[in-house]
Design a protein around this motif. Sequence first.
Motif, PDB file in Angstrom:
ATOM      1  N   TYR A  46       1.296  -1.599  -0.121  1.00 46.66           N
ATOM      2  CA  TYR A  46       0.119  -0.228   0.066  1.00 46.66           C
ATOM      3  C   TYR A  46       0.701   1.480   0.127  1.00 46.66           C
ATOM      4  N   HIS A  47       0.127   2.632  -0.408  1.00 48.51           N
ATOM      5  CA  HIS A  47       0.944   4.127  -0.213  1.00 48.51           C
ATOM      6  C   HIS A  47       1.288   3.943   0.897  1.00 48.51           C
ATOM      7  N   PRO A  48       2.652   4.626   1.453  1.00 49.51           N
ATOM      8  CA  PRO A  48       2.489   5.076   2.714  1.00 49.51           C
ATOM      9  C   PRO A  48       1.937   6.212   2.964  1.00 49.51           C
ATOM     10  N   THR A  49       2.221   6.677   4.024  1.00 55.99           N
ATOM     11  CA  THR A  49       1.602   8.133   4.783  1.00 55.99           C
ATOM     12  C   THR A  49       2.310   9.057   4.397  1.00 55.99           C
ATOM     13  N   HIS A  50       3.915   8.250   4.244  1.00 54.05           N
ATOM     14  CA  HIS A  50       4.431   9.958   4.103  1.00 54.05           C
ATOM     15  C   HIS A  50       6.183   8.689   3.384  1.00 54.05           C
ATOM     16  N   SER A  51       7.079   9.783   3.006  1.00 52.99           N
ATOM     17  CA  SER A  51       8.031   9.652   2.058  1.00 52.99           C
ATOM     18  C   SER A  51       9.632  10.153   3.612  1.00 52.99           C
ATOM     19  N   ASP A  52      10.379   9.733   3.668  1.00 58.14           N
ATOM     20  CA  ASP A  52      11.390   9.677   4.149  1.00 58.14           C
ATOM     21  C   ASP A  52      12.846  10.850   3.145  1.00 58.14           C
ATOM     22  N   GLY A  53      13.279  11.943   3.334  1.00 56.67           N
ATOM     23  CA  GLY A  53      14.405  12.293   3.061  1.00 56.67           C
ATOM     24  C   GLY A  53      15.618  10.978   3.086  1.00 56.67           C
ATOM     25  N   MET A  54      17.024  11.610   2.437  1.00 55.65           N
ATOM     26  CA  MET A  54      18.135  11.132   3.007  1.00 55.65           C
ATOM     27  C   MET A  54      18.676  11.716   2.164  1.00 55.65           C
ATOM     28  N   ASP A 196      17.119  19.085   8.618  1.00 56.61           N
ATOM     29  CA  ASP A 196      16.783  19.644   7.064  1.00 56.61           C
ATOM     30  C   ASP A 196      16.574  18.602   6.157  1.00 56.61           C
ATOM     31  N   LEU A 197      16.396  17.168   6.043  1.00 58.53           N
ATOM     32  CA  LEU A 197      15.989  16.740   5.145  1.00 58.53           C
ATOM     33  C   LEU A 197      14.399  16.916   5.053  1.00 58.53           C
ATOM     34  N   PRO A 198      14.185  16.578   3.592  1.00 55.31           N
ATOM     35  CA  PRO A 198      12.810  16.764   3.182  1.00 55.31           C
ATOM     36  C   PRO A 198      12.310  15.605   3.930  1.00 55.31           C
ATOM     37  N   TYR A 199      10.399  15.789   4.441  1.00 52.54           N
ATOM     38  CA  TYR A 199       9.723  14.579   4.656  1.00 52.54           C
ATOM     39  C   TYR A 199       8.060  15.590   3.656  1.00 52.54           C
ATOM     40  N   GLU A 200       7.786  14.073   3.102  1.00 51.23           N
ATOM     41  CA  GLU A 200       6.322  14.381   2.725  1.00 51.23           C
ATOM     42  C   GLU A 200       5.393  13.489   2.412  1.00 51.23           C
ATOM     43  N   GLU A 201       3.930  14.181   3.135  1.00 52.15           N
ATOM     44  CA  GLU A 201       2.823  13.572   3.636  1.00 52.15           C
ATOM     45  C   GLU A 201       1.817  12.476   2.570  1.00 52.15           C
ATOM     46  N   PHE A 202       1.549  12.255   2.346  1.00 47.99           N
ATOM     47  CA  PHE A 202       0.686  11.687   1.109  1.00 47.99           C
ATOM     48  C   PHE A 202      -1.073  11.434   1.945  1.00 47.99           C
ATOM     49  N   PRO A 203      -1.797  12.749   1.987  1.00 40.44           N
ATOM     50  CA  PRO A 203      -2.493  12.024   2.983  1.00 40.44           C
ATOM     51  C   PRO A 203      -4.235  11.651   1.714  1.00 40.44           C
ATOM     52  N   ASP A 204      -3.426  12.007   0.466  1.00 35.16           N
ATOM     53  CA  ASP A 204      -4.520  11.295  -0.306  1.00 35.16           C
ATOM     54  C   ASP A 204      -4.120  10.270  -0.322  1.00 35.16           C
ATOM     55  N   GLU A 205      -3.234   9.785  -0.590  1.00 33.88           N
ATOM     56  CA  GLU A 205      -3.039   8.041  -1.459  1.00 33.88           C
ATOM     57  C   GLU A 205      -2.453   7.198  -0.499  1.00 33.88           C
ATOM     58  N   LYS A 206      -2.363   7.609   1.110  1.00 31.64           N
ATOM     59  CA  LYS A 206      -1.926   7.009   2.063  1.00 31.64           C
ATOM     60  C   LYS A 206      -3.419   5.454   1.987  1.00 31.64           C
ATOM     61  N   GLY A 207      -2.948   4.253   2.233  1.00 27.06           N
ATOM     62  CA  GLY A 207      -3.701   3.124   2.219  1.00 27.06           C
ATOM     63  C   GLY A 207      -3.939   2.454   0.612  1.00 27.06           C
ATOM     64  N   ASN A 208      -4.137   2.983  -0.050  1.00 30.54           N
ATOM     65  CA  ASN A 208      -4.587   3.078  -1.131  1.00 30.54           C
ATOM     66  C   ASN A 208      -3.290   1.735  -2.181  1.00 30.54           C
ATOM     67  N   ALA A 209      -3.582   0.748  -2.922  1.00 33.07           N
ATOM     68  CA  ALA A 209      -3.034  -0.044  -3.413  1.00 33.07           C
ATOM     69  C   ALA A 209      -2.008   0.535  -4.276  1.00 33.07           C
ATOM     70  N   GLY A 210      -0.537   0.666  -3.954  1.00 30.11           N
ATOM     71  CA  GLY A 210       0.080   1.301  -4.709  1.00 30.11           C
ATOM     72  C   GLY A 210       1.526   1.091  -4.417  1.00 30.11           C
TER      73      GLY A 210
END
Length: 354
Positions: A46-54, A196-210
Amino acid sequence: MDRRDLLAAGAALGTAGLAGCAGLFETQSARRGQFTTVEDRGPQVYHPTHSDGMTMIGSGTNGRYRLGLMYSYAHAFWTITGSDTNRADVGDEETVHLMATVWDDETGTVLPSANVSAEVLKGGETVDSRSLWPMLSQNMGYHFGDNMVLDGDGTYTARIEVGAMQARRLGALRDAFDEGATIEVEFDHERSTIGDLPYEEFPDEKGNAGALDPAEMDAPIAQVPEPDALPGTVLGSATSGDAEFVAFRPDDAPEFVDGGAYLAVSPRTPYNRYPLPFMGLAGTLSRGGETLFEDRFEPAVGPEIGYHYGAGVEAVESGDSLALAVNTPPGVARHEGYETAFIDMPEMDLTLEA
């Protein structure tokens, strides 16, 4: 249970922000204190809630071994014992999530070692030391990692021990990696880099197959070929536990197959085609009600095929039946979006088309 015991029982790289440069930015301290996932997620990718910068912090070589070292801020992940997952939360002193990818410097093939450990030193003194988990994440694929401690700003040395390859090697890998190697990477660390690493949230996609797209990296990432790009004849495919299993017969049988055919099975994640290492896979090949082969499929890796499982059989013909059974799910720790998939994996029955 020791991590190496667990595995026995059961691709340096980009720049800061590999996991996504747009989105919400937060401080390290705020992010460390939170854990997010979706409720009622099913047994699928499933599509996660967020993406971690590295960020990449260094690389090194030893013979044909090449290693890329990265870190992100410390975050939770899931380990697996048999068919049971366990969430590994961030310890009070842990400051970064250290990640390593290991590949063959000649062919670019990502190497599926089971045993990788890291000792981090500062001023010649050990700051932290531990075995790294083989891991699977949506943006980075197969790698090694764990949350670790860094003792403030300064210059560090990461001493990475890479164990010998346990999987069979094919083609240009045949005579390599029988022995492990030690690779040292020196890097400078500032706490502000993590903050300072980026952090992106996905409120619309989270939990969907993907799934998230693979990161754009300056080095290999472990992906297996599309079925029609495999070097040989595709015999059939099936799905179990949200993983796709592609059965095929390579054009050339490996040297360890004595006068017969090499029957290969390539399990991969949906969406990103990441391999699924350290799985216990068995198969039964039948023709006209007669059992021709019934045994374990051994892990193997080759530059053109990638990581897969294979067995030597007398021959493969159209109409043959192949039953595949996952006796042990993939023994890799999982980042968010993979922790509910590839666990309950029912048996598969394929009618082969040779």
